[in-house]
Design a protein around this motif. Sequence first.
Motif, mmCIF file in Angstrom:
data_model
loop_
_atom_site.group_PDB
_atom_site.id
_atom_site.type_symbol
_atom_site.label_atom_id
_atom_site.label_comp_id
_atom_site.label_asym_id
_atom_site.label_seq_id
_atom_site.Cartn_x
_atom_site.Cartn_y
_atom_site.Cartn_z
ATOM 1 N N PHE A 103 0.774 -1.348 0.038
ATOM 2 C CA PHE A 103 -0.015 0.083 -0.072
ATOM 3 C C PHE A 103 0.841 1.323 0.082
ATOM 4 N N GLY A 104 0.366 2.381 -0.511
ATOM 5 C CA GLY A 104 1.017 3.758 -0.614
ATOM 6 C C GLY A 104 0.159 4.813 -1.141
ATOM 7 N N THR A 105 0.458 5.884 -1.116
ATOM 8 C CA THR A 105 -0.163 6.934 -1.646
ATOM 9 C C THR A 105 -0.721 7.003 -3.152
ATOM 10 N N CYS A 106 -1.445 7.629 -3.625
ATOM 11 C CA CYS A 106 -1.520 7.804 -5.025
ATOM 12 C C CYS A 106 -1.934 9.181 -5.382
ATOM 13 N N GLY A 107 -1.919 9.802 -6.569
ATOM 14 C CA GLY A 107 -2.548 10.945 -6.920
ATOM 15 C C GLY A 107 -3.964 10.633 -7.537
ATOM 16 N N ARG A 126 -0.671 0.815 -18.156
ATOM 17 C CA ARG A 126 1.076 0.464 -18.389
ATOM 18 C C ARG A 126 1.850 1.489 -18.853
ATOM 19 N N ASP A 127 1.900 2.465 -18.145
ATOM 20 C CA ASP A 127 2.813 3.632 -18.838
ATOM 21 C C ASP A 127 4.165 3.680 -18.136
ATOM 22 N N GLU A 128 4.614 2.515 -17.843
ATOM 23 C CA GLU A 128 6.084 2.455 -17.388
ATOM 24 C C GLU A 128 6.817 1.439 -17.940
ATOM 25 N N GLY A 129 8.013 1.080 -17.945
ATOM 26 C CA GLY A 129 8.696 0.130 -18.652
ATOM 27 C C GLY A 129 8.949 -1.237 -18.065
ATOM 28 N N THR A 130 8.820 -1.516 -16.864
ATOM 29 C CA THR A 130 9.151 -2.461 -16.098
ATOM 30 C C THR A 130 8.312 -3.799 -16.650
ATOM 31 N N LYS A 166 -9.451 2.089 -12.050
ATOM 32 C CA LYS A 166 -8.179 1.874 -12.734
ATOM 33 C C LYS A 166 -7.176 2.885 -12.036
ATOM 34 N N VAL A 167 -5.801 2.473 -12.126
ATOM 35 C CA VAL A 167 -4.929 3.604 -11.756
ATOM 36 C C VAL A 167 -3.798 3.496 -13.039
ATOM 37 N N TRP A 168 -3.684 4.669 -13.171
ATOM 38 C CA TRP A 168 -2.453 5.111 -14.411
ATOM 39 C C TRP A 168 -1.096 4.965 -13.792
ATOM 40 N N THR A 169 -0.278 4.065 -14.186
ATOM 41 C CA THR A 169 1.104 3.792 -13.542
ATOM 42 C C THR A 169 2.056 4.439 -14.557
ATOM 43 N N THR A 170 2.642 5.233 -14.012
ATOM 44 C CA THR A 170 3.840 5.977 -14.847
ATOM 45 C C THR A 170 5.321 6.181 -14.048
ATOM 46 N N ASP A 171 6.290 5.971 -14.669
ATOM 47 C CA ASP A 171 7.614 6.073 -14.078
ATOM 48 C C ASP A 171 8.119 7.501 -14.323
ATOM 49 N N ALA A 172 7.457 8.347 -14.645
ATOM 50 C CA ALA A 172 8.018 9.705 -15.002
ATOM 51 C C ALA A 172 6.911 10.640 -14.699
ATOM 52 N N PRO A 173 7.159 11.035 -13.270
ATOM 53 C CA PRO A 173 5.936 11.977 -12.470
ATOM 54 C C PRO A 173 6.356 13.427 -13.082
ATOM 55 N N TYR A 174 7.343 13.680 -13.478
ATOM 56 C CA TYR A 174 7.549 15.196 -14.007
ATOM 57 C C TYR A 174 7.143 15.507 -15.504
ATOM 58 N N ARG A 175 6.665 14.179 -16.086
ATOM 59 C CA ARG A 175 5.973 14.057 -17.586
ATOM 60 C C ARG A 175 4.690 13.936 -17.586
ATOM 61 N N GLU A 176 3.861 14.093 -16.567
ATOM 62 C CA GLU A 176 2.605 14.018 -16.421
ATOM 63 C C GLU A 176 1.918 15.278 -16.955
ATOM 64 N N THR A 177 1.585 15.076 -18.379
ATOM 65 C CA THR A 177 1.150 16.273 -18.874
ATOM 66 C C THR A 177 -0.447 16.477 -18.815
ATOM 67 N N ILE A 178 -0.988 17.468 -19.153
ATOM 68 C CA ILE A 178 -2.435 17.658 -19.237
ATOM 69 C C ILE A 178 -3.075 16.757 -20.310
ATOM 70 N N VAL A 192 -3.324 7.941 -10.087
ATOM 71 C CA VAL A 192 -2.143 7.671 -10.507
ATOM 72 C C VAL A 192 -1.058 7.396 -9.717
ATOM 73 N N ASP A 193 0.084 6.431 -9.935
ATOM 74 C CA ASP A 193 0.849 5.634 -9.149
ATOM 75 C C ASP A 193 2.166 5.660 -9.800
ATOM 76 N N MET A 194 2.944 4.947 -9.401
ATOM 77 C CA MET A 194 4.428 4.506 -9.973
ATOM 78 C C MET A 194 4.729 3.188 -10.037
ATOM 79 N N GLU A 195 3.955 2.415 -9.509
ATOM 80 C CA GLU A 195 4.446 0.781 -9.377
ATOM 81 C C GLU A 195 3.596 -0.029 -9.625
ATOM 82 N N CYS A 196 2.130 0.243 -9.519
ATOM 83 C CA CYS A 196 1.231 -0.904 -9.458
ATOM 84 C C CYS A 196 1.078 -1.743 -10.997
ATOM 85 N N SER A 197 1.077 -1.185 -12.075
ATOM 86 C CA SER A 197 1.310 -2.096 -13.197
ATOM 87 C C SER A 197 2.322 -3.075 -13.270
ATOM 88 N N ALA A 198 3.493 -2.579 -12.600
ATOM 89 C CA ALA A 198 4.790 -3.454 -12.966
ATOM 90 C C ALA A 198 4.489 -4.693 -11.684
#
Length: 257
Positions: A103-107, A126-130, A166-178, A192-198
Amino acid sequence: MLLEEFDANRQAIINPQDLHGPIEGFPKVVISCFSRVTFARLLENYEHEVLAKTSMANFEVIVYGITIEDQEIAVFNAPVGAASCVGIIEDLIQFGMEKLVLFGTCGVLDQDIEATSIIIPTAALRDEGTSYHYLPASDEVEVNKESLPLFQVFLDSHKVSYQKGKVWTTDAPYRETIDKMKRRMEAGAICVDMECSAVAALAAFRDFELCHFFYAADHLSEEKWDIRTLSSHEDLDSKDRIADLAIQFALLWEKAN
């Protein structure tokens, strides 16, 4: 695209079992969270002992054992980011983990979702690479398929409200554009989070059971980013209650099956 070149070969050049082996008596159920403050407070609230240590190149991860009555579970502070998080979980699988409560935070992408409220992802974009190294290429991966019914019954029995989506998983939080945010919302994402899909892809590939959930933190919108409780140490009582819920569910899950 290189990420479409999934290789189903179970044998890699470097494998987790090349570095780690089973630990006798290692708990089958493990809990992890991403916040170092929440994790430190969790350890303060329970007697614990060191069970194992693992590491990435520049940091060490300590795995602790917590015994509650006649049950033992393991806990560790997960690193942020899909690649690091998955790498450490690979090690825990070798130690003997069979079920993971993460568990953890999400936007949040909906301002009506209140801070620290619980969100259960049912799928991850799956907006990450792993994840592409663990499952063939696709836009999304299912999350919590096995654990969802029991977790919902558990939350309902404790009169804890939650949302699913659904959650949007990304590994580039500074590239979350509008524009990206709009497309992910159109695809059904509510957070949105950084790990879930992986982690979900890893669970499918390595065949362990996963219960992954979030508590809402910052709010992303077109007008202005609202940091809310993302980086603050406010409302620690609510965060402690969420950690305690994770522990109580882990104890229930440990007895299941």
